[in-house]
Design a protein around this motif. Structure first.
Motif, mmCIF file in Angstrom:
data_model
loop_
_atom_site.group_PDB
_atom_site.id
_atom_site.type_symbol
_atom_site.label_atom_id
_atom_site.label_comp_id
_atom_site.label_asym_id
_atom_site.label_seq_id
_atom_site.Cartn_x
_atom_site.Cartn_y
_atom_site.Cartn_z
ATOM 1 N N GLY A 87 39.199 11.562 109.947
ATOM 2 C CA GLY A 87 38.638 11.987 111.227
ATOM 3 C C GLY A 87 38.773 13.473 111.467
ATOM 4 N N ARG A 88 39.918 14.053 111.074
ATOM 5 C CA ARG A 88 40.097 15.506 111.206
ATOM 6 C C ARG A 88 39.093 16.241 110.331
ATOM 7 N N ALA A 89 38.995 15.844 109.066
ATOM 8 C CA ALA A 89 38.071 16.525 108.157
ATOM 9 C C ALA A 89 36.638 16.425 108.659
ATOM 10 N N VAL A 90 36.256 15.259 109.171
ATOM 11 C CA VAL A 90 34.907 15.081 109.706
ATOM 12 C C VAL A 90 34.692 15.976 110.925
ATOM 13 N N SER A 91 35.644 16.004 111.836
ATOM 14 C CA SER A 91 35.508 16.822 113.044
ATOM 15 C C SER A 91 35.342 18.295 112.691
ATOM 16 N N ILE A 92 36.135 18.773 111.752
ATOM 17 C CA ILE A 92 36.049 20.183 111.357
ATOM 18 C C ILE A 92 34.754 20.461 110.608
ATOM 19 N N ALA A 93 34.343 19.544 109.722
ATOM 20 C CA ALA A 93 33.079 19.725 109.005
ATOM 21 C C ALA A 93 31.903 19.783 109.971
ATOM 22 N N PHE A 94 31.900 18.896 110.973
ATOM 23 C CA PHE A 94 30.815 18.883 111.953
ATOM 24 C C PHE A 94 30.819 20.176 112.771
ATOM 25 N N ALA A 95 31.990 20.682 113.102
ATOM 26 C CA ALA A 95 32.063 21.961 113.819
ATOM 27 C C ALA A 95 31.516 23.089 112.957
ATOM 28 N N LYS A 96 31.850 23.089 111.680
ATOM 29 C CA LYS A 96 31.311 24.098 110.776
ATOM 30 C C LYS A 96 29.791 24.030 110.707
ATOM 31 N N GLU A 97 29.249 22.813 110.854
ATOM 32 C CA GLU A 97 27.795 22.633 110.827
ATOM 33 C C GLU A 97 27.143 22.889 112.184
ATOM 34 N N GLY A 98 27.928 23.239 113.207
ATOM 35 C CA GLY A 98 27.356 23.646 114.483
ATOM 36 C C GLY A 98 27.449 22.645 115.613
ATOM 37 N N THR A 115 43.829 20.083 115.076
ATOM 38 C CA THR A 115 42.412 19.862 114.790
ATOM 39 C C THR A 115 41.541 20.614 115.785
ATOM 40 N N GLU A 116 41.898 20.556 117.055
ATOM 41 C CA GLU A 116 41.142 21.275 118.081
ATOM 42 C C GLU A 116 41.117 22.775 117.800
ATOM 43 N N ASP A 117 42.241 23.328 117.381
ATOM 44 C CA ASP A 117 42.289 24.759 117.066
ATOM 45 C C ASP A 117 41.263 25.133 116.002
ATOM 46 N N HIS A 118 41.128 24.295 114.998
ATOM 47 C CA HIS A 118 40.178 24.575 113.914
ATOM 48 C C HIS A 118 38.733 24.456 114.399
ATOM 49 N N ILE A 119 38.479 23.507 115.274
ATOM 50 C CA ILE A 119 37.132 23.372 115.836
ATOM 51 C C ILE A 119 36.780 24.602 116.660
#
Length: 318
Positions: A87-98, A115-119
């Motif tokens: 879930g963390r990896a998905v959340s960060i990947a989706f943030a990277k994608e916009g 996780t929030e910090d990375h987003i």
């Protein structure tokens, strides 16, 4: 229930932040070699769903080598179990994608904040929603607060789960059986029911299922049954929603190094976790998340009712 933070100027950036989907300059070959190291020492956590901050080595879940392409710009994701592991990896990947992220988690505040910090470091917005998806009223509140914050929901990912080992079917208590189904199946039902009135054409629902739904697992019989139920839900709901232009798909990971593992198995079993996969090791969350990006983006516009199998080489038919 809801919490949202902003990264303050001049503060130390969170661990492994790349920012703006740029990655850290490593080649794909070196990234593959990094994953091939594999292995983990004996360890156990006494509380589910487990904490990533207590794992050794920590999972690779920050998408450091991921190269984004703006595939989800302007989208809003609601994800359960978004604080750690896959879930963390998905959340960060989706943030990277916009995409902006509404992240549901049970109680693991430290994991959720990291996780929030990375987003936020990717320039996207994030809200944290703390609670139990086995409660239908909580699921409704999550949807309401996501709509209030972002005005819409484009993607739902039912990812939260729990599992408990039992050597014999008779050892599975009614309480354990009900709790495992409440989280893994009823929670997905409740959250999907709450989200559906807000989904428009081209929206996407993605369910995290498991290799255990296809191959079985002799000490996770109730867990495997819940994942089989989610496969059936994925297929049935996809047929129900196809005329509305809403796609429903699933991802069935194999053995992946997430907090659920040390919180489910004893220390010696953890040390051997993943060795039975054809690749000889457990997967990392970073290796699973791109499957979700694919299913959420227009790249998979001709796919619904399907399940992807990032599982380390096990061949699955069906």
């Amino acid at each position: 229930m809801t919490s949202a933070r902003k990264v303050q100027g001049g503060s130390e950036p969170p661990r492994s932040v790349a920012g703006n989907g740029s990655g850290n300059g490593k080649s794909s070959a070196s990234a593959a070699a990094h994953y091939d190291e594999g292995g983990q020492p004996p360890q156990h956590q006494d509380h589910q769903p487990g904490r990533e901050t207590e794992m050794s080595p920590p999972p690779r879940s920050f998408m450091e080598n991921y190269k984004a392409a703006g595939k989800l710009e302007g989208k809003t994701l609601l994800i359960s179990g978004g604080d750690s592991g896959i879930g963390r990896a998905v959340s960060i990947a989706f943030a990277k994608e916009g995409a902006d992220i509404a992240m549901i988690y049970l109680e693991e505040e430290e994991d959720a904040r990291e996780t929030e910090d990375h987003i936020l470091a990717e320039g996207q917005q994030c809200i944290r929603l703390c609670g139990d998806i086995a409660d239908p009223a909580f699921c409704k509140r999550c949807v309401e607060e996501t709509i209030e914050k972002f005005g819409k929901i484009d993607i739902l990912i039912n990812n939260a789960g729990e599992q408990h080992t039992a050597d014999a079917l008779e050892d599975i208590s009614p309480e354990q059986l009900q709790r495992t189904f409440a989280t893994n199946v009823f929670g997905a039902f409740y959250l999907t029911q709450a989200v559906l009135p807000h989904l428009k054409e081209n929206a996407s629902i993605i369910n995290t299922v498991s290799i255990t739904a296809y191959r079985g697992q002799p000490v996770l019989m109730d867990y495997a049954a819940t994942k089989g139920a989610l496969v059936a839900l994925t297929r049935s709901l996809s047929a129900n929603l196809v005329n509305k232009g809403i796609r429903v798909n699933g991802v069935a990971p194999g053995p992946v190094w997430t907090p659920l593992i040390p919180s489910s198995f004893d220390a010696d079993e953890v040390a051997e976790f993943g060795e039975s996969a054809p690749m000889g090791r457990a997967g990392q969350p970073d290796e699973i998340a791109p499957a979700y990006v694919f299913l959420a983006s227009s790249d998979s516009s001709y796919m619904t009712g399907q399940v992807l199998h990032p599982n380390g080489g096990t061949i699955i038919a069906g």
